[in-house]
Design a protein around this motif. Structure first.
Motif, PDB file in Angstrom:
ATOM      1  N   LEU A 133     -55.479  20.148   9.819  1.00 30.32           N
ATOM      2  CA  LEU A 133     -54.132  19.655   9.592  1.00 30.32           C
ATOM      3  C   LEU A 133     -53.190  20.605  10.309  1.00 30.32           C
ATOM      4  N   ASP A 134     -52.719  20.171  11.466  1.00 33.99           N
ATOM      5  CA  ASP A 134     -51.863  21.038  12.277  1.00 33.99           C
ATOM      6  C   ASP A 134     -50.515  21.256  11.619  1.00 33.99           C
ATOM      7  N   ASP A 135     -49.808  22.218  12.138  1.00 34.59           N
ATOM      8  CA  ASP A 135     -48.472  22.526  11.657  1.00 34.59           C
ATOM      9  C   ASP A 135     -47.545  21.387  12.040  1.00 34.59           C
ATOM     10  N   LEU A 140     -61.663  19.387  -2.204  1.00 36.52           N
ATOM     11  CA  LEU A 140     -60.421  20.118  -1.921  1.00 36.52           C
ATOM     12  C   LEU A 140     -60.640  21.186  -0.851  1.00 36.52           C
ATOM     13  N   ARG A 141     -61.792  21.838  -0.886  1.00 39.83           N
ATOM     14  CA  ARG A 141     -62.099  22.850   0.138  1.00 39.83           C
ATOM     15  C   ARG A 141     -62.267  22.208   1.501  1.00 39.83           C
ATOM     16  N   GLN A 142     -62.957  21.090   1.554  1.00 34.24           N
ATOM     17  CA  GLN A 142     -63.171  20.407   2.835  1.00 34.24           C
ATOM     18  C   GLN A 142     -61.855  19.924   3.434  1.00 34.24           C
ATOM     19  N   ALA A 143     -60.906  19.610   2.585  1.00 34.61           N
ATOM     20  CA  ALA A 143     -59.582  19.199   3.059  1.00 34.61           C
ATOM     21  C   ALA A 143     -58.742  20.401   3.462  1.00 34.61           C
ATOM     22  N   GLY A 144     -59.253  21.609   3.203  1.00 30.44           N
ATOM     23  CA  GLY A 144     -58.550  22.825   3.581  1.00 30.44           C
ATOM     24  C   GLY A 144     -57.405  23.186   2.655  1.00 30.44           C
ATOM     25  N   LEU A 145     -57.368  22.571   1.471  1.00 27.11           N
ATOM     26  CA  LEU A 145     -56.274  22.820   0.543  1.00 27.11           C
ATOM     27  C   LEU A 145     -56.511  24.042  -0.336  1.00 27.11           C
ATOM     28  N   LEU A 199     -50.579  23.637   2.400  1.00 25.62           N
ATOM     29  CA  LEU A 199     -49.694  22.883   1.519  1.00 25.62           C
ATOM     30  C   LEU A 199     -48.303  22.761   2.126  1.00 25.62           C
ATOM     31  N   THR A 200     -47.828  23.820   2.759  1.00 28.05           N
ATOM     32  CA  THR A 200     -46.520  23.788   3.409  1.00 28.05           C
ATOM     33  C   THR A 200     -46.520  22.792   4.555  1.00 28.05           C
ATOM     34  N   ARG A 201     -47.565  22.814   5.355  1.00 25.32           N
ATOM     35  CA  ARG A 201     -47.665  21.876   6.471  1.00 25.32           C
ATOM     36  C   ARG A 201     -47.684  20.439   5.975  1.00 25.32           C
ATOM     37  N   LEU A 202     -48.425  20.210   4.917  1.00 23.08           N
ATOM     38  CA  LEU A 202     -48.508  18.864   4.361  1.00 23.08           C
ATOM     39  C   LEU A 202     -47.159  18.419   3.819  1.00 23.08           C
ATOM     40  N   SER A 203     -46.456  19.314   3.149  1.00 24.90           N
ATOM     41  CA  SER A 203     -45.150  18.952   2.593  1.00 24.90           C
ATOM     42  C   SER A 203     -44.147  18.649   3.694  1.00 24.90           C
ATOM     43  N   GLY A 204     -44.316  19.248   4.867  1.00 21.83           N
ATOM     44  CA  GLY A 204     -43.417  18.989   5.988  1.00 21.83           C
ATOM     45  C   GLY A 204     -43.446  17.561   6.484  1.00 21.83           C
ATOM     46  N   LEU A 205     -44.494  16.844   6.152  1.00 19.13           N
ATOM     47  CA  LEU A 205     -44.573  15.434   6.556  1.00 19.13           C
ATOM     48  C   LEU A 205     -43.474  14.592   5.932  1.00 19.13           C
TER      49      LEU A 205
END
Length: 121
Positions: free
Chosen positions: A7-9, A82-87, A106-112
């Motif tokens: 999950l890129d920035d 959750l680990r495989q998702a990198g969370l 989590l920050t990157r995901l919230s940026g969406l």
């Protein structure tokens, strides 16, 4: 070793824009869908919440099983997703594994979900 979803920035325009931005590519949408799929289960959401809000920023797996009416292998499966998702990430210490949230992910995901700031008329 577990395969992590990438999950890129999302703040980096070379990656992917917020959902309110340009259209996502097929690959970006598939990647993000995998992360959201990991979060789509109430048990996994609770586990992530428990881990992220734990004192010291980490939680022992021994403390994550009692709040649920589930077997230890089922909890382990949810933690693996959750680990495989990198969370989350984990570290074995003796017989126990200690989990912590991965703040950058989590920050990157919230940026969406960043909406554009309305401009004054």
């Amino acid at each position: 070793m577990a395969k992590f979803l990438r999950l890129d920035d999302v703040s980096d325009t070379a990656c992917c824009a917020p959902l309110s931005g340009p259209t996502l590519s097929e690959d970006e949408a598939a990647e993000l869908a995998g992360v959201f799929k990991a979060l789509s289960d109430p048990v996994r959401l609770r586990l992530l919440n428990m881990i992220a809000s734990a004192d010291g920023g980490e939680a022992c797996v021994c403390d994550l099983t009692d709040p649920f009416a589930l077997t230890a292998p089922t909890i382990s499966h949810h933690l693996k997703v959750l680990r495989q998702a990198g969370l989350i990430d984990g570290e074995r210490r003796g017989t126990w594994v200690y989990y912590r949230a991965v703040p950058e992910r989590l920050t990157r995901l919230s940026g969406l979900f960043t909406l554009p700031t309305p401009t004054a008329p």
